[in-house]
Design a protein around this motif. Structure first.
Motif, PDB file in Angstrom:
ATOM      1  N   UNK A 163       0.837  -1.198   0.000  1.00 28.62           N
ATOM      2  CA  UNK A 163       0.000   0.000   0.000  1.00 28.62           C
ATOM      3  C   UNK A 163       0.872   1.247   0.000  1.00 28.62           C
ATOM      4  N   UNK A 164       0.483   2.225  -0.827  1.00 29.24           N
ATOM      5  CA  UNK A 164       1.246   3.478  -0.897  1.00 29.24           C
ATOM      6  C   UNK A 164       0.660   4.548   0.006  1.00 29.24           C
ATOM      7  N   UNK A 174       6.273  -0.655   9.875  1.00 32.41           N
ATOM      8  CA  UNK A 174       7.044  -0.812   8.639  1.00 32.41           C
ATOM      9  C   UNK A 174       6.473  -1.983   7.842  1.00 32.41           C
ATOM     10  N   UNK A 175       6.266  -1.839   6.539  1.00 36.74           N
ATOM     11  CA  UNK A 175       6.492  -0.608   5.784  1.00 36.74           C
ATOM     12  C   UNK A 175       5.466   0.456   6.156  1.00 36.74           C
ATOM     13  N   UNK A 176       5.852   1.688   5.960  1.00 30.99           N
ATOM     14  CA  UNK A 176       4.980   2.785   6.355  1.00 30.99           C
ATOM     15  C   UNK A 176       4.457   3.518   5.122  1.00 30.99           C
ATOM     16  N   UNK A 177       3.121   3.405   4.860  1.00 26.53           N
ATOM     17  CA  UNK A 177       2.557   4.171   3.738  1.00 26.53           C
ATOM     18  C   UNK A 177       2.446   5.652   4.115  1.00 26.53           C
ATOM     19  N   UNK A 178       2.229   6.499   3.123  1.00 28.41           N
ATOM     20  CA  UNK A 178       1.858   7.896   3.371  1.00 28.41           C
ATOM     21  C   UNK A 178       0.524   7.836   4.123  1.00 28.41           C
ATOM     22  N   UNK A 179       0.475   8.414   5.320  1.00 31.66           N
ATOM     23  CA  UNK A 179      -0.656   8.146   6.210  1.00 31.66           C
ATOM     24  C   UNK A 179      -1.485   9.397   6.489  1.00 31.66           C
ATOM     25  N   UNK A 180      -2.783   9.273   6.254  1.00 27.08           N
ATOM     26  CA  UNK A 180      -3.718  10.392   6.404  1.00 27.08           C
ATOM     27  C   UNK A 180      -4.754  10.040   7.463  1.00 27.08           C
TER      28      UNK A 180
END
Ligand code: CTP
Ligand code: CA
Length: 225
Positions: free
Chosen positions: A92-93, A139-145
């Protein structure tokens, strides 16, 4: 339509969006929950798919149709939602937490229906995991909103949540405005990131979702993910 998807602002990106309420069981017939309709999260999923993203909705119980070209994973409790999200963020991005997750759940789930007793009763509650914070610190760390539903000092509280949860972007929502938010078809929000903010004026949730998707695409690109 295919050409539109291929050239959208999120073309080639994989998105996971949480939406709706969670349900925290008390016994086989009862639960704690909230009034989240899921409309904002579903509108975001639709807008993300239209912008070309491979989009998965992790959804609590809602009365909404799954948007076209969106995969939907149904969950009930906060812990189920966390498990589903953790399984999905490996590929996931961008992760968007729009769900109204119950902050607490009953300390125990009774196997049999609870029978009434005396005049008074009390419930012991324990904290649920914070899903968006777990994703933003994993981790992994997506761009998080994240989203922030507040009734006062909206921008200050939201900025605090942005930092505390280690988010890339937070969408602040003033839920004290009776005709907006939760069940409404309209909303107005302020998007906040580490070194900027943008106010999105009152609009239908669908139009707001399109603007948010454009903003998220822009912030994700400039964060260099
Ligand atoms: N959130 C989450 N998991 C939780 C609680 C909240 O992922 N257990 C996410 C929501 O989906 C939202 C953000 O965190 O994106 C903020 O939710 P909110 O309820 O406004 O904040 P809380 O941190 O729960 O703080 P409080 O309710 O005390 O204001
Ligand atoms: Ca909360």
């Amino acid at each position: 339509a295919a050409a539109l998807f291929d050239s959208g602002a999120l073309a080639g990106l994989r998105l996971v969006i949480t939406a709706g309420p969670t349900r925290e069981a008390l016994d086989p017939v009862r639960y704690l929950s909230n009034h989240s309709s899921g409309k904002m999260g579903y509108a975001l999923a639709r807008a993300a798919a239209e912008a070309g993203a491979v989009t998965t909705l992790v959804s609590g119980p809602v009365h909404l149709d799954t948007p076209a070209h969106v995969r939907r994973v149904d969950v009930e409790s906060a812990r189920d939602m966390l498990d589903a999200c953790q399984a999905l963020v490996a590929d996931c991005d961008i992760f968007i937490a729009c769900a109204a997750v119950a902050d607490y759940r009953p300390a125990t789930v009774r196997e049999q229906k609870i029978k009434k007793g005396g005049e008074h009763s009390s419930l012991k509650l324990i904290r649920n995991p914070d899903i968006v914070a777990a994703i933003a610190n994993g981790t992994p760390r997506p761009f998080t909103v994240g989203f922030a539903a507040e009734t006062q000092d909206v921008v200050d509280y939201a900025r605090d949540k942005l930092q505390r949860k280690n988010l890339d972007l937070i969408v602040a929502n003033d839920v004290s405005k009776a005709d907006l938010g939760f069940a409404s078809d309209e909303n107005e929000v302020t998007a906040i990131w580490r070194d900027g903010a943008s106010q999105l004026p009152r609009a239908t949730k669908h139009n707001l979702a399109r603007e948010l998707v454009a903003l998220i695409a822009e912030r994700h690109a400039s964060a260099g993910n």
